[in-house]
Scaffold this active site. Sequence first.
Site, short mmCIF file in Angstrom:
data_model
loop_
_atom_site.label_atom_id
_atom_site.label_comp_id
_atom_site.label_asym_id
_atom_site.label_seq_id
_atom_site.Cartn_x
_atom_site.Cartn_y
_atom_site.Cartn_z
N GLY A 1 117.64 -18.17 41.15
CA GLY A 1 118.05 -16.82 41.59
C GLY A 1 118.50 -15.96 40.43
O GLY A 1 118.57 -16.41 39.29
N GLY B 1 123.76 -20.22 42.61
CA GLY B 1 124.29 -19.09 43.38
C GLY B 1 124.26 -19.40 44.87
O GLY B 1 124.03 -20.54 45.28
N ALA B 2 124.49 -18.37 45.67
CA ALA B 2 124.44 -18.53 47.14
C ALA B 2 124.24 -17.15 47.77
O ALA B 2 124.47 -16.13 47.13
CB ALA B 2 125.73 -19.16 47.65
N ASP B 3 123.83 -17.17 49.02
CA ASP B 3 123.68 -15.91 49.76
C ASP B 3 124.93 -15.59 50.56
O ASP B 3 125.26 -14.43 50.77
CB ASP B 3 122.45 -16.01 50.68
CG ASP B 3 121.20 -16.22 49.85
OD1 ASP B 3 120.90 -15.36 49.01
OD2 ASP B 3 120.55 -17.28 50.00
N GLY C 1 116.06 -17.21 47.86
CA GLY C 1 114.97 -17.31 46.88
C GLY C 1 113.96 -18.40 47.26
O GLY C 1 113.13 -18.79 46.43
N GLU D 1 117.13 -27.21 45.87
CA GLU D 1 118.52 -26.94 45.46
C GLU D 1 119.46 -27.96 46.11
O GLU D 1 120.38 -28.47 45.46
CB GLU D 1 118.92 -25.51 45.86
CG GLU D 1 118.19 -24.46 45.04
CD GLU D 1 118.40 -23.03 45.52
OE1 GLU D 1 118.11 -22.13 44.75
OE2 GLU D 1 118.82 -22.83 46.67
C1 5RP Z 1 117.70 -19.37 46.11
C2 5RP Z 1 119.13 -19.25 46.44
C3 5RP Z 1 119.96 -18.34 45.59
O1 5RP Z 1 121.01 -19.07 45.05
C4 5RP Z 1 120.52 -17.25 46.46
O2 5RP Z 1 119.46 -16.59 47.12
C5 5RP Z 1 121.31 -16.24 45.62
O3 5RP Z 1 120.44 -15.56 44.78
P1 5RP Z 1 120.93 -14.42 43.81
O4 5RP Z 1 121.74 -15.07 42.74
O5 5RP Z 1 119.65 -13.80 43.29
O6 5RP Z 1 121.74 -13.43 44.61
O7 5RP Z 1 119.64 -19.86 47.35
O8 5RP Z 1 117.01 -20.14 47.04
#
Ligand code: 5RP
Length: 213
Positions: free
Chosen positions: A31, A84-86, A99, A105
Amino acid sequence: MSASKINVAKQAVSYIADKLTPNMILGIGTGSTVNCFIEELASYSNLFKGAVSSSNASSKLLQSKGIEVFSLNDVNGIEFYIDGADEVDKNNNLIKGGGAAHTREKIVASAAKDFICIVDKTKIVDKLGSFPLPIEVIPESRSLVARQIVALGGIPELRQGVTTDQENQILDVKNLDLSNPKEMESRLNAIAGIVDNGIFAFHKPSVVLVSEV
Ligand code: 5RP
């Protein structure tokens, strides 16, 4: 790259820098926040052995920075997994998969001694579920899985134009009750055809670093 993502990436590098050893393998997520982390990590590449990556995109960026990428099959253990995370709730349960990389992950996170999650403030939530839950499905089973998700109260939508690194598809699911994240993580993964869902309740981060800006 946003200032907040760079800020938390720098925090993560500071967190691990004095713990790096020549034989150490790091786990690396996917991400835009992780991309910032990889940029910051590049100047420390001579202080550890290499990385196991959760996606083809991260592998490419790591290699471009001179960091050797290993298969999980070829390493004995991973010290730190950085990703990271959403969404992150107050108990460090996560939603991931924005992502489309959450399956690998979760595997790499499960292999690591410590999972360090790096997020900006917008990712911190009281309750998981505003971000649609990503679910990786075997393409042939997509409709079958979608019907079972509807039976659980979910509203699935196929993520258009996306295939995962494993050549599968992603259903983004709204409206599921995630008040018991472990229960829903298990329940979804019991549906044949689901490879993995983006709830991280069994493999939570031990540390969550939040951007200061
Ligand atoms: C990918 C993920 C990412 O960690 C999540 O989408 C966060 O992305 P970003 O750092 O671009 O905000 O889970 O599968």
